[in-house]
Write an enzyme that holds these catalytic residues in place. Structure first.
Site, PDB file in Angstrom:
ATOM      1  N   ASN A  12      27.200  35.719  34.584  1.00 38.43           N
ATOM      2  CA  ASN A  12      26.467  35.814  34.258  1.00 38.43           C
ATOM      3  C   ASN A  12      25.078  35.201  34.642  1.00 38.43           C
ATOM      4  O   ASN A  12      24.476  34.499  33.692  1.00 38.43           O
ATOM      5  CB  ASN A  12      26.305  36.770  32.899  1.00 38.43           C
ATOM      6  CG  ASN A  12      24.675  37.243  32.305  1.00 38.43           C
ATOM      7  OD1 ASN A  12      24.000  37.455  32.786  1.00 38.43           O
ATOM      8  ND2 ASN A  12      25.324  38.119  31.534  1.00 38.43           N
ATOM      9  N   GLU A  39      24.888  41.285  35.289  1.00 32.12           N
ATOM     10  CA  GLU A  39      22.855  41.000  35.125  1.00 32.12           C
ATOM     11  C   GLU A  39      22.141  40.784  36.184  1.00 32.12           C
ATOM     12  O   GLU A  39      21.306  39.922  36.125  1.00 32.12           O
ATOM     13  CB  GLU A  39      22.712  40.074  33.733  1.00 32.12           C
ATOM     14  CG  GLU A  39      22.918  40.881  32.922  1.00 32.12           C
ATOM     15  CD  GLU A  39      22.030  40.302  31.535  1.00 32.12           C
ATOM     16  OE1 GLU A  39      21.357  40.839  31.436  1.00 32.12           O
ATOM     17  OE2 GLU A  39      21.692  39.689  30.752  1.00 32.12           O
ATOM     18  N   ASP A 154      30.798  39.294  31.392  1.00 34.64           N
ATOM     19  CA  ASP A 154      31.006  38.991  30.107  1.00 34.64           C
ATOM     20  C   ASP A 154      30.661  40.032  28.933  1.00 34.64           C
ATOM     21  O   ASP A 154      30.651  41.235  29.481  1.00 34.64           O
ATOM     22  CB  ASP A 154      28.272  39.186  30.604  1.00 34.64           C
ATOM     23  CG  ASP A 154      27.908  38.885  29.375  1.00 34.64           C
ATOM     24  OD1 ASP A 154      28.843  38.733  28.099  1.00 34.64           O
ATOM     25  OD2 ASP A 154      27.266  38.457  29.453  1.00 34.64           O
ATOM     26  N   ASN A 156      30.516  39.698  25.988  1.00 35.66           N
ATOM     27  CA  ASN A 156      29.580  39.760  24.573  1.00 35.66           C
ATOM     28  C   ASN A 156      30.793  39.978  23.610  1.00 35.66           C
ATOM     29  O   ASN A 156      29.776  40.678  22.933  1.00 35.66           O
ATOM     30  CB  ASN A 156      28.427  41.129  24.871  1.00 35.66           C
ATOM     31  CG  ASN A 156      27.496  40.626  25.952  1.00 35.66           C
ATOM     32  OD1 ASN A 156      27.244  39.673  25.611  1.00 35.66           O
ATOM     33  ND2 ASN A 156      27.095  41.195  26.420  1.00 35.66           N
ATOM     34  N   ASP A 225      31.905  34.875  27.624  1.00 30.38           N
ATOM     35  CA  ASP A 225      32.098  35.290  29.303  1.00 30.38           C
ATOM     36  C   ASP A 225      33.898  34.704  29.662  1.00 30.38           C
ATOM     37  O   ASP A 225      33.913  33.629  28.972  1.00 30.38           O
ATOM     38  CB  ASP A 225      31.350  34.186  30.164  1.00 30.38           C
ATOM     39  CG  ASP A 225      29.775  34.683  30.036  1.00 30.38           C
ATOM     40  OD1 ASP A 225      29.742  35.810  30.681  1.00 30.38           O
ATOM     41  OD2 ASP A 225      29.396  34.252  28.476  1.00 30.38           O
ATOM     42  N   ASP A 254      21.264  31.715  31.002  1.00 30.47           N
ATOM     43  CA  ASP A 254      21.523  31.112  29.791  1.00 30.47           C
ATOM     44  C   ASP A 254      23.216  31.025  29.546  1.00 30.47           C
ATOM     45  O   ASP A 254      23.049  30.674  28.757  1.00 30.47           O
ATOM     46  CB  ASP A 254      20.727  31.794  28.298  1.00 30.47           C
ATOM     47  CG  ASP A 254      20.946  33.560  28.876  1.00 30.47           C
ATOM     48  OD1 ASP A 254      21.303  33.999  29.893  1.00 30.47           O
ATOM     49  OD2 ASP A 254      20.369  34.680  27.788  1.00 30.47           O
ATOM     50  N   HIS A 255      23.805  31.986  30.639  1.00 33.84           N
ATOM     51  CA  HIS A 255      25.297  31.701  30.676  1.00 33.84           C
ATOM     52  C   HIS A 255      26.045  30.472  32.422  1.00 33.84           C
ATOM     53  O   HIS A 255      25.168  30.973  32.782  1.00 33.84           O
ATOM     54  CB  HIS A 255      25.581  33.114  30.958  1.00 33.84           C
ATOM     55  CG  HIS A 255      25.696  33.774  30.497  1.00 33.84           C
ATOM     56  ND1 HIS A 255      26.278  34.303  29.198  1.00 33.84           N
ATOM     57  CD2 HIS A 255      24.602  35.120  29.756  1.00 33.84           C
ATOM     58  CE1 HIS A 255      26.106  35.817  29.278  1.00 33.84           C
ATOM     59  NE2 HIS A 255      25.233  35.807  28.840  1.00 33.84           N
TER      60      HIS A 255
END
Length: 266
Positions: A12, A39, A154, A156, A225, A254-255
């Site tokens: 991501n 994303e 991802d 989530n 992930d 941030d991933h």
DNA sequence: ATGGCATGACAATCATGA
């Protein structure tokens, strides 16, 4: 018999426009063969096809303005032509671009950007559960047709407490709630295995850390992930790692990326 | 403390993320 390893990955990038330099550097360092991105936050017209082609990769993408957006990059040197491209999740009326699937080298690659859900009492959480149900329903047929299938993305969802830096804090919260974990378990029940858990791993292994509160430095993360593999692919999997170093760069996503190595018989 | 940080659309704040 000669094996040609296939290195598959998910990342991501939280805006491909902002992260393109990081991506190109990582492609050169790791030379993954198939890369699932989430994303991208780009329309299809905006996708940086030329820059990625210059790095030796074909791009397949399903994007939209501002939010979501998924893509699969295929290394030209290793990957034959892609087939049977699916650009949205069948069975769900949904303008959000969160799913992309294709077949390459005899392997079905499914890239998913699962909804976040925001909070368990929100409408977005209900949408997340509907999306998960539609994914499971569609995957039944895909799994029946493709013994070699990998579901990367991802999710989530932090599937277990060991995937959470502070399980008490996150208990029953979004990403960790029982219905979400049950949906993850249904994917396993449908014939998939968590590639990361096929191998011994360091404690506190995560793929996402909040930008705030020095979360990365303090190891306050979540493992959300994932790379799930059919049993046939799991048997050929020789390793699965998280490229934590990408989270240490200036202006990082941030991933962090997750990479799995498959020793596929050719 | 409903924030802290980051991104995008848009033109000062607001939606969204996880």
């Amino acid at each position: 018999m000669t094996d040609r390893p296939l290195r598959i990955a998910t990342w991501n990038v939280n805006s491909l426009r902002v992260r393109l330099a990081h991506l190109l550097r990582w492609l050169a360092e790791r030379s993954p063969d198939a890369v699932c991105l989430q994303e991208t936050k780009l329309t299809d017209e905006q996708f940086p096809v030329a820059e990625i082609a210059a790095a030796g990769y074909r791009s397949v993408y399903s994007g939209q303005k501002t939010y979501n957006g998924v893509a699969i990059l295929l290394r030209e040197e290793r990957c034959g032509p892609e087939e049977d491209i699916v650009r949205e999740l069948p069975g769900l009326e949904d303008p959000q671009r969160r799913l992309l699937a294709l077949t390459v080298e005899g392997t079905r690659i499914v890239c998913g950007y699962f909804p976040n859900g925001q909070s368990v009492d929100s409408e977005k959480y209900q949408y997340k559960l509907r999306w998960l149900a539609a994914l499971s329903a569609w995957l039944q047929g895909e799994l029946a047709r493709h013994p070699r299938l990998a579901l990367l993305g991802d999710y989530n969802i932090a599937p277990a407490d060991e995937d959470v830096h502070d399980p008490a804090l996150w208990k029953d919260q979004v990403l960790c709630s029982v219905p979400e974990r049950e949906a993850f378990a249904r994917l396993l029940g449908a014939g998939l295995e968590d590639a990361f858990r096929l191998f011994p791993q360091p404690e506190r292994s995560y793929t996402w850390w909040d930008y705030r509160n020095l979360a990365f430095r303090r190891k306050m993360g979540l493992r959300i992930d994932h790379i799930l593999l059919t049993h046939a692919l799991a048997r050929s999997c020789t390793g699965c790692t998280i490229d934590v170093g990408m989270r240490r760069l200036e202006q990082p996503s941030d991933h962090a990326p997750v990479v799995a190595e498959l020793a596929l018989p050719s």
